[in-house]
Motif scaffolding. Structure first.
Motif, PDB file in Angstrom:
ATOM      1  N   ALA A  93     111.369  91.025  14.384  1.00  0.00           N
ATOM      2  CA  ALA A  93     111.376  92.118  13.413  1.00  0.00           C
ATOM      3  C   ALA A  93     112.679  92.094  12.644  1.00  0.00           C
ATOM      4  O   ALA A  93     113.758  91.948  13.230  1.00  0.00           O
ATOM      5  N   LEU A  94     112.587  92.235  11.340  1.00  0.00           N
ATOM      6  CA  LEU A  94     113.759  92.278  10.470  1.00  0.00           C
ATOM      7  C   LEU A  94     114.132  93.744  10.272  1.00  0.00           C
ATOM      8  O   LEU A  94     113.389  94.507   9.653  1.00  0.00           O
ATOM      9  N   LEU A 112     115.191  93.191   2.085  1.00  0.00           N
ATOM     10  CA  LEU A 112     115.469  91.964   2.825  1.00  0.00           C
ATOM     11  C   LEU A 112     114.145  91.343   3.239  1.00  0.00           C
ATOM     12  O   LEU A 112     113.226  92.051   3.673  1.00  0.00           O
ATOM     13  N   LEU A 113     114.053  90.017   3.128  1.00  0.00           N
ATOM     14  CA  LEU A 113     112.797  89.340   3.414  1.00  0.00           C
ATOM     15  C   LEU A 113     113.036  87.982   4.073  1.00  0.00           C
ATOM     16  O   LEU A 113     114.060  87.343   3.841  1.00  0.00           O
ATOM     17  N   TYR A 125     108.117  84.952   0.029  1.00  0.00           N
ATOM     18  CA  TYR A 125     108.896  85.850   0.864  1.00  0.00           C
ATOM     19  C   TYR A 125     107.957  86.834   1.572  1.00  0.00           C
ATOM     20  O   TYR A 125     106.895  87.181   1.051  1.00  0.00           O
ATOM     21  N   THR A 126     108.365  87.276   2.756  1.00  0.00           N
ATOM     22  CA  THR A 126     107.525  88.180   3.532  1.00  0.00           C
ATOM     23  C   THR A 126     108.383  89.060   4.424  1.00  0.00           C
ATOM     24  O   THR A 126     109.510  88.684   4.782  1.00  0.00           O
ATOM     25  N   ARG A 127     107.841  90.216   4.776  1.00  0.00           N
ATOM     26  CA  ARG A 127     108.490  91.095   5.749  1.00  0.00           C
ATOM     27  C   ARG A 127     107.854  90.949   7.128  1.00  0.00           C
ATOM     28  O   ARG A 127     108.389  91.448   8.107  1.00  0.00           O
ATOM     29  N   SER A 128     106.745  90.282   7.188  1.00  0.00           N
ATOM     30  CA  SER A 128     106.038  90.142   8.449  1.00  0.00           C
ATOM     31  C   SER A 128     106.716  89.103   9.335  1.00  0.00           C
ATOM     32  O   SER A 128     106.879  87.946   8.941  1.00  0.00           O
ATOM     33  N   VAL A 182     117.153  84.727   5.751  1.00  0.00           N
ATOM     34  CA  VAL A 182     116.839  86.072   5.250  1.00  0.00           C
ATOM     35  C   VAL A 182     117.426  86.188   3.855  1.00  0.00           C
ATOM     36  O   VAL A 182     118.606  85.915   3.639  1.00  0.00           O
ATOM     37  N   SER A 183     116.607  86.570   2.885  1.00  0.00           N
ATOM     38  CA  SER A 183     117.042  86.701   1.502  1.00  0.00           C
ATOM     39  C   SER A 183     117.121  88.163   1.107  1.00  0.00           C
ATOM     40  O   SER A 183     116.475  89.035   1.697  1.00  0.00           O
ATOM     41  N   TYR A 184     117.925  88.405   0.069  1.00  0.00           N
ATOM     42  CA  TYR A 184     118.115  89.768  -0.431  1.00  0.00           C
ATOM     43  C   TYR A 184     117.598  89.865  -1.867  1.00  0.00           C
ATOM     44  O   TYR A 184     117.969  89.075  -2.734  1.00  0.00           O
ATOM     45  N   ALA A 185     116.719  90.828  -2.091  1.00  0.00           N
ATOM     46  CA  ALA A 185     116.191  91.101  -3.438  1.00  0.00           C
ATOM     47  C   ALA A 185     116.851  92.371  -3.948  1.00  0.00           C
ATOM     48  O   ALA A 185     116.573  93.465  -3.444  1.00  0.00           O
TER      49      ALA A 185
END
Length: 269
Positions: A93-94, A112-113, A125-128, A182-185
């Motif tokens: 989990a992020l 964050l993704l 990109y995903t949060r899952s 982990v990337s930042y949008a």
């Protein structure tokens, strides 16, 4: 009367789209990492009504009149979903700990993704964090997309017996096996939903690690659920239905008045 028909029709279309959006949110209430959509309703540009003629002839301003409403756009809500402990090593989990704050609104900005690559080679990109291991040892998401490390390469593991640190570093058999990227949008409005929990952008997002005012943790054995509030969504659906019904009744009234104007008033000398 004709203007009233168009206004009521615009309201019905807008509420139908709201209902479709809310229904999709509710259908994904159990989808890991799903971010609910929020709809924005706006009015069409207002028209200035003036009275012409009269005795004596003059141009008198009557006022402004609205020409209807429309759904401008749907925006994903990136607030943190509820964490559920699964105990599975492949579930991560992020957790967003800190994001830059907008000085005008006082709210945190951005999202964050995780980084994944589709079978077609596209960066998404995903949060899952509901991951799994492929037969060839690649860490993948539920769709079969490859989870990427900080170097943009696939993460390969010998088995599901591995450990993930809070910064995403993976250790297997006592050896470092990479770090989950982990990337930042900064502007979430530029993230476009593709379905299956994936987002795309026109340009690659920067890494989140090391950025000022950005902090996160990765928790192994946990899964982030959707951020859909079932009770609020059901309430919003009932409101959309009632507004749709009110516009429908107004359309019937306008249609009946138009019918009388044609069939009765028009025949009188």
């Amino acid at each position: 009367m004709i203007r009233g028909l168009y206004t009521s029709t615009a309201g019905m279309i807008a509420q139908q789209r709201q209902m479709d959006m809310l229904s999709n949110n509710l259908n994904n209430i159990d989808t890991p990492g799903y971010k609910q959509d929020q709809g924005t309703l706006r009015t069409f540009p207002e028209m200035l009504i003036s009275r012409l003629g009269g005795d004596p002839p003059r141009n008198a301003r009557v006022g402004d009149v609205s020409t209807g409403v429309y759904q401008d756009e749907t925006i994903p809500d990136f607030t943190q979903g509820t964490l559920t402990q699964t105990g599975k090593s492949t579930d991560v989990a992020l957790v967003t700990a800190q994001l830059p704050v907008n000085p005008q609104t006082g709210a945190q900005e951005g999202a964050l993704l995780f980084n994944v690559r589709t079978p077609a080679g596209a960066l998404r990109y995903t949060r899952s964090g509901h991951f799994t291991l492929s037969p060839d040892g690649r860490l993948t998401d539920a769709n079969g997309d490859t989870v990427l490390n900080t170097a943009g390469q696939p993460i390969r593991l010998p088995s599901d017996q591995f450990q993930v640190a809070a910064d995403g570093t993976i250790t297997a058999n006592g050896t470092a096996a990479g770090q989950i990227a982990v990337s930042y949008a900064a502007n979430t409005n530029r993230l476009v939903k593709e379905g299956s929990g994936l987002f795309r952008t026109n340009a690659a997002l920067p890494a989140a690690a090391g950025r000022a005012n950005v902090a996160f943790q990765i928790r192994q054995g946990y899964m982030e659920g959707s951020n859909v509030n079932a009770e609020q969504t059901m309430t919003d659906m009932m409101e959309a239905y009632r507004v749709f019904e009110a516009n429908q009744k107004m359309m019937l009234i306008e249609d009946n008045a138009l019918n009388q104007a044609v069939t009765q008033v028009g025949r009188n000398p």
